[in-house]
Design an enzyme around this catalytic site. Sequence first.
Site, PDB file in Angstrom:
ATOM      1  N   ARG A  68      10.390  -5.380   4.431  1.00 51.21           N
ATOM      2  CA  ARG A  68       9.671  -6.253   3.498  1.00 51.21           C
ATOM      3  C   ARG A  68       9.475  -5.510   2.179  1.00 51.21           C
ATOM      4  NH1 ARG A  68       5.215  -3.712   2.538  1.00 51.21           N
ATOM      5  NH2 ARG A  68       4.103  -2.636   4.202  1.00 51.21           N
ATOM      6  N   GLN A  71       4.758  -1.374  -0.414  1.00 55.85           N
ATOM      7  CA  GLN A  71       4.614   0.022  -0.043  1.00 55.85           C
ATOM      8  C   GLN A  71       3.917   0.125   1.319  1.00 55.85           C
ATOM      9  OE1 GLN A  71       3.688   2.544  -3.519  1.00 55.85           O
ATOM     10  NE2 GLN A  71       3.780   0.718  -4.782  1.00 55.85           N
ATOM     11  N   TYR A  74      -1.851  -1.372   5.980  1.00 50.48           N
ATOM     12  CA  TYR A  74      -2.451  -1.239   7.300  1.00 50.48           C
ATOM     13  C   TYR A  74      -2.594  -2.610   7.942  1.00 50.48           C
ATOM     14  CZ  TYR A  74      -6.205  -1.016  10.775  1.00 50.48           C
ATOM     15  OH  TYR A  74      -6.937  -1.167  11.918  1.00 50.48           O
ATOM     16  N   SER A 163      -1.653 -10.550   4.508  1.00 44.51           N
ATOM     17  CA  SER A 163      -2.741 -10.111   5.376  1.00 44.51           C
ATOM     18  C   SER A 163      -4.049 -10.250   4.604  1.00 44.51           C
ATOM     19  CB  SER A 163      -2.542  -8.671   5.858  1.00 44.51           C
ATOM     20  OG  SER A 163      -2.476  -7.773   4.767  1.00 44.51           O
ATOM     21  N   CYS A 179      -0.766   0.188  -0.652  1.00 40.01           N
ATOM     22  CA  CYS A 179       0.124  -0.371  -1.679  1.00 40.01           C
ATOM     23  C   CYS A 179       0.309   0.578  -2.860  1.00 40.01           C
ATOM     24  CB  CYS A 179      -0.382  -1.735  -2.152  1.00 40.01           C
ATOM     25  SG  CYS A 179      -0.438  -2.955  -0.831  1.00 40.01           S
TER      26      CYS A 179
END
Length: 220
Positions: A68, A71, A74, A163, A179
Amino acid sequence: MEWIISEELVPYQDALDFMEARAGAIASGTAGECIWLLEHPPLYTAGTSANPKDLKEPDRFPVIPTRRGGQYTYHGPGQRVIYVMLDVGRRGRDVRRFVQQLEDWVIRALQEFNITGHIREGRVGVWVERPDRPKGFDGSVQEDKIAAIGIRLRKWVSFHGISINVDPDLSHFSGIVPCGIAEHGVTSLVDLGMPVTMEDLDVALMRCFKEVFETHNAEV
């Protein structure tokens, strides 16, 4: 459109296998679009732009490379993961617009709980202002990240997705630079003082999806 809601924690590889298969079926015309709402066990994922220096605690949780965009991020209990398997080809073939729709979707869902989400140039995801926190040296209001976005397209079908932090253990984010942005923190709906459940958020997401994607889709 099929909506799937998983009550149990879903292993990341199981979710990836499902998304890969479903995206292929959508592209071939043998399956319809799908939104999957779930939670994962604690883990870190590395997107295609991940910098190894941003993985501060590589032995804390499993670290899974993924194709994806983005970076390190979690995933864990208390975080609503929203996998979007949508036919972007049928929806206008405009990737930038599609990402903006995802952002708008999150912002509208947060607004259902009187939380104002923001998009910031150069910072991926959705952010909230924290006037309750000390201001920066320049007088700026602190901002924390509440939602991450990272997608992949194959044959104009999207997978991976979004998320949103409902009530995860926020200390788990300290093992990475989320990120790649070190100067801002992370927050959640409960951290902001909103006693929101997964079920509450799911209802808001399903309602706001229609507002963003079905209305906009009719205009393509």
